[in-house]
Design a protein around this motif. Structure first.
Motif, short mmCIF file in Angstrom:
data_model
loop_
_atom_site.label_atom_id
_atom_site.label_comp_id
_atom_site.label_asym_id
_atom_site.label_seq_id
_atom_site.Cartn_x
_atom_site.Cartn_y
_atom_site.Cartn_z
N ALA E 73 92.80 46.00 11.26
CA ALA E 73 93.11 46.34 12.65
C ALA E 73 94.46 45.80 13.11
N ALA E 74 95.27 45.29 12.17
CA ALA E 74 96.58 44.75 12.54
C ALA E 74 97.55 45.85 12.94
N LEU E 124 97.48 39.23 11.44
CA LEU E 124 96.46 39.54 12.44
C LEU E 124 96.93 40.74 13.25
N GLN E 125 98.23 40.77 13.51
CA GLN E 125 98.80 41.90 14.24
C GLN E 125 100.25 42.11 13.80
#
Lengths: 245, 245, 245, 245, 245, 245
Positions: E73-74, E124-125
């Protein structure tokens, strides 16, 4: 059985394609050559690895193995690389096994220590007959490497018991042809590969019906033609090796 | 060439192992059987898939393919499953290709629509001769499936042009034996597989020197013995198919 | 909760499908059987490997592991082989883990030396209930193998602490059925697998809502029905093992 | 059955570890949160993909799937990444399938178009209970995503039919404990995961004997304790969601 | 060369995005942090493994390696996990090699025993600059881990010879910008990553033309801007580390 | 900065290794050559595939991609083939990406239809500098292929906007050397690859500290030396192309 009256490329039915060889194309291999049979071109290299180099083999330590693969641009259309497809090319695996089996049949590895001999056959260009050309080339490359190993004292006696050479015979409508190229091979009824010793004994015979079955008599004719073909290959390498050294 | 004076298992040199067959072992296949040749046991199943079922094949739509594999407990020691090892078993790939090639040589798929025929040969127990037993079984399973497809109207004419059967011949010190079991096979000089039609024409011949090269005359003797062997297999299946239906 | 008034196949709601067993189907395994529960057929084989046979396991030496897989023709349509797909079948992995876990819960391996016990469960035909049939079969195959190992002195005391058997219970609209086949299973609201000892204690309970949640009271009914089912399976194997030896 | 007189970490036998949540940790997901249950920390993200995003799925178009994995530093010792090992981690596959199954049981996707909903559960830190924490988190993340999709008009009615939460119950020597951490979990006789709706109906029950079998009565006690646990989790999320928005 | 008159996000051309850090996010790692640079967020963890932990590495025993990966989902759209695709993500491999190389250039591992240091950088993103943020974070995480190892006596002297930090510089139509985010990065002519020491010496420079070639003078301007950027990063970490302990 | 007073192989610090080229080594490629730089030998072939040939790429249709690999005997000891190792060689992936990126930066594919151009760089022999030699060779092979495509009407205007060439510069103790061979490269402090246009603008600069960091001033010296090197390569190819046609 008669010959093809006119092979489109003017070769006689029992004529090999033009042979060429370049020795020692890899500085880092113990024996290597580029073997050309018409437009079919094979790079063969023999190297020695310490101990068990293959992943999880768990077999006895001295070993000889072969790996056959195609360069992507060896064919039209381009061949996808093994590492980029979902898994190893199945044809490559079958041919690698054939080459390895043939070499093991004529090698006595008992005097080789804990080494693996690897014979790499990489197809630079494919115009049919790559597996038989690979075997003929491998036998010569192994002879070259053996000379190096004897000189370095890695082995104290030759490991190659017999030289081998191989040719493919095509069969179509009661006609046989030696060493078909791709345009010929693709219309054959049957196609048999012969791996023979200098005394024309069989190391492996492998082939079959592409379209139609064939008689035992046809196989006999193929064998006779194959004997001619390998004779010529043995002579070619003897001559060029002498010239080269 | 003489026979082995005494095969340890009392078989004559030209005697097949005991054959058995159980038809229709899979309810969900169109043709299937369990074929036993002594302790060698093959489960063969023929199924039909719509369209291109293989990953990225990109070939023409009608197709026949074979997959050969071993159940883990088919051998001692146990065989590691393909899916649990780092890559597909290379011997399985070579044999799958051989079976597929043999079947394609005797099939006319022109009347088959956009289907893939898959022939699964799973070795329940391996005591040598699994590849030849698989081919003999596959020919019969395909005949059974063909009858189903004709009945259902999936095909309007038979696709199998010729029945085939296969046997392995072992050669050791000028002695030939038909259908060696593992204990015999593991000491042979050479080992050749013959895939023949009912009229004893060749579909594929494949084999070679395990230890020592062999003469053309030896191969001739092998062929003669193979003819006897496949004759017996064709007869066995004719008899049991009649009994079964 | 009431039974299905009429199971289309005339079974009572609390009736197992017809059980059959063929012992020792693999000559090379220490314990093996073909277990049939209606049209569901499982081949189970127990073998022993020296030391760490699994790739990179790095665990303690004595171990028991299970591998569950389907033969391609076990289902309609045909199931793609693990080795031919891009990665191992996830359902097979989940079930292999379940079988292994259940067996480890009832085995005391402390007296086993540096061995791995492998329990292979290969589905010959799948008509629902393959995982529970595999577990019931595995418990029996392990008992057979254990007898062999005791006799050979490989172990000096039994390793199986408890026999286990397993059944699946289906639940639909407040109705429970024992051992659903595929046609029944595919319309259930919920489906729970019970792995039980002879004294009906729980080794594993695993299952859930396929379509709708279910109450604790429903689970209780399922457990009661499962107790009946496994009782019948234990009895079946006791009877047939006696008959067989 | 009595509680453990003294859990070493001073929790009562029926006390959950401290819960914490951080909503919307991923800007690019439609619903996401970091859910902490003691030292166990799960990052959950819900995203929507057009059409068939999974490789060769060949299933109907609307779908919800879950993927569970561990960050390498989530455990001591470090966990090897899936992509760096020889094949996907089998435990991850089993848990991914459990989460997906649980969510599918409570979703009505009929109003979802040709989309795949993916629920990613990535374990930031593992101290037991990661699969149940993942499920509780997934239910909430899906609720958040659903609100977004309703607002954007991607769906016109909710897809989540029931909220779910999950807890693990440990059992040792007739003692039950709610939500064991790793130090407790590793000494349990049995360990059962309960996935329940708000009305305490069962979505999935899954678990079994780690060391010793357990009675139906014990399972009953576990269920009662699980009801308390999920009640507390439902309350926690209701409270925090209100606080957050 | 002039600055972009107006970066749409109001940053000056030579302004880093807002930096944030959370130390010790993994209880089980020896050094870890969450490093945020605007919307780009990296979780970095340093762990120690005994001996040769990587599969078949066959290299000398002390080693430092890095692994870079993205959480699914990054990114928008979601990134497929490595383990779920047909092979490892090639971009991840390239970046993992870059991070590892940079760290090896500033580490003296001679005093480390038979250990592998693994630096995990999990995105993470992703909003551009993930590789440079990973390197800056890795240098700090390694400093933290080193303190732990010194305290525990695992090492007796520091292994990190130099601290490093990295930034990306974008170049478009004679304009340079420090630390472009994704919306800026995707329209750049060129993009160069600088990994520098505190004294602004080069550890690695890597980057190139995305659309148009650039002059040496432009590279010089990029270096000057990079020096400003890393200066700020070094200062940020010094300040926050002090605040944290 | 001074030159190495005496390169052991008698080359001046600013002297390239001897260049050789053989054009059109593959009959089936649209452009190909064998490029030798001392003992480093690269076979480069450019081919055109219809549509999306790469597995699941899902990108826009016109594309240029590069694949770099080593023949097994290109190195001592022999390099394991990609298809025989557990996964693709990471160094090959990094270099393939670098070559592809460099070519994309100088190609305008807008006039190319739904084709993929593949540039295969296979290392026949590796003595350092294989990635830069591959890039120089690729630029020339692409020029040759472009001429063929223009002639055949596959494209109506050139796609290569700029010719590129690349060299590697080594740096050790304030000394720079152009085009280090393996024996030199393995003792360098740093090693930077420059990919430049004919006007010496930068397409990509990539390299770093192998052992010690280096100053901006050093990088400047490297750039100057690289400009000399690529000048010589551009001249070499111009001269040989003229001679060849």
């Amino acid at each position: 059985m008669d010959a093809l009256v006119a092979r489109k490329n003017k070769r006689a039915f029992n004529q090999l394609r033009r042979l060429r060889v370049t020795y020692n194309i890899f500085d880092f291999a113990d024996g290597s050559l580029l073997f050309e049979c018409g437009r079919t071109k094979i790079m063969c290299a023999v190297t020695l690895q310490n101990g068990v180099t293959q992943f999880m083999r768990g077999e006895k330590s001295e070993w000889i193995t072969a790996e056959y693969a195609m360069l992507p641009a060896a064919t039209r259309p381009r061949t996808v690389r093994d590492a980029h497809g979902p898994r190893a090319n199945q044809r490559n695996i079958e041919i690698s096994r054939l080459i390895g089996r043939a070499l093991r049949a004529v090698c006595d590895l008992s005097a080789l220590g804990d080494y693996t001999i690897t014979v790499d056959c990489d197809v630079l260009q494919a115009d049919a007959g790559t597996r038989t050309a690979s075997i003929s080339a491998a036998s010569v490359a192994l002879t070259l490497a053996q000379a190096v190993w004897l000189k370095k004292g890695i082995i104290t006696k030759p490991i190659l018991k017999e030289k081998i050479a191989a040719v493919s015979i095509g069969y179509m409508q009661d006609t046989l042809i030696l060493d078909p190229d791709y345009s010929e091979d693709s219309v054959m009824d049957a196609d048999v590969n012969f791996i023979l010793t200098e005394s024309k004994e069989l190391i492996e015979v492998q082939g079959g019906a592409e379209r139609n079955q064939f008689s035992w008599k046809a196989l006999q004719g193929m064998y006779d033609l194959a004997c001619q073909g390998v004779e010529e290959i043995f002579t070619f390498f003897e001559r060029t090796e002498k010239a080269d050294f």
